[in-house]
Design a protein around this motif. Structure first.
Motif, PDB file in Angstrom:
ATOM      1  N   SER A 176       0.831  -1.208   0.000  1.00  0.00           N
ATOM      2  CA  SER A 176       0.000   0.000   0.000  1.00  0.00           C
ATOM      3  C   SER A 176       0.866   1.259   0.000  1.00  0.00           C
ATOM      4  N   TRP A 177       1.975   1.233   0.736  1.00  0.00           N
ATOM      5  CA  TRP A 177       2.877   2.382   0.747  1.00  0.00           C
ATOM      6  C   TRP A 177       3.517   2.558  -0.630  1.00  0.00           C
ATOM      7  N   GLU A 200       0.935   4.034  -2.948  1.00  0.00           N
ATOM      8  CA  GLU A 200       0.721   5.451  -2.634  1.00  0.00           C
ATOM      9  C   GLU A 200       1.872   6.307  -3.174  1.00  0.00           C
ATOM     10  N   THR A 201       3.098   5.809  -3.048  1.00  0.00           N
ATOM     11  CA  THR A 201       4.259   6.542  -3.561  1.00  0.00           C
ATOM     12  C   THR A 201       4.196   6.676  -5.079  1.00  0.00           C
ATOM     13  N   MET A 214       1.467   6.490  -6.953  1.00  0.00           N
ATOM     14  CA  MET A 214       0.338   7.355  -7.302  1.00  0.00           C
ATOM     15  C   MET A 214       0.677   8.824  -7.088  1.00  0.00           C
ATOM     16  N   SER A 215       1.401   9.131  -6.030  1.00  0.00           N
ATOM     17  CA  SER A 215       1.826  10.505  -5.783  1.00  0.00           C
ATOM     18  C   SER A 215       2.741  10.994  -6.911  1.00  0.00           C
TER      19      SER A 215
END
Length: 89
Positions: free
Chosen positions: A67-68, A71-72, A74-75
């Motif tokens: 998940s991290w 998220e990275t 996607m950012s």
């Protein structure tokens, strides 16, 4: 797009790729080192002894940090799309 903007994008890409891949690579590297030391001391030369634990460790790290990592990425993707919209207009 200027040279400075392009350099920033390339730097951001490399940093993001290193951040996302580092946890799995570090765990697999350390585990491979431990297994190779174990094989050298016991003189067991089984090929699957090195492959299977590294595969399992990579999967476990991927499960816990997936998940991290997502998220990275996607950012980073959002930053790239924002930059594209600024360049086009």
């Amino acid at each position: 797009m200027t040279q400075t903007m392009l350099n920033a994008v390339v730097k951001d890409t490399i940093v993001t790729a290193a951040k996302v891949s580092a946890p799995i690579l570090i765990v697999v590297l350390v585990l491979g080192l431990v297994i190779s030391i174990l094989q050298a001391t016991t003189q067991i030369q089984e090929q699957t002894l090195t492959f299977v634990p590294k595969l399992i460790a990579a999967a476990v790290v991927g499960i816990f940090l997936g998940s991290w990592m997502l998220e990275t990425i996607m950012s980073f993707t959002n930053r790239i799309f924002d930059l594209i919209s600024k360049v086009v207009t």
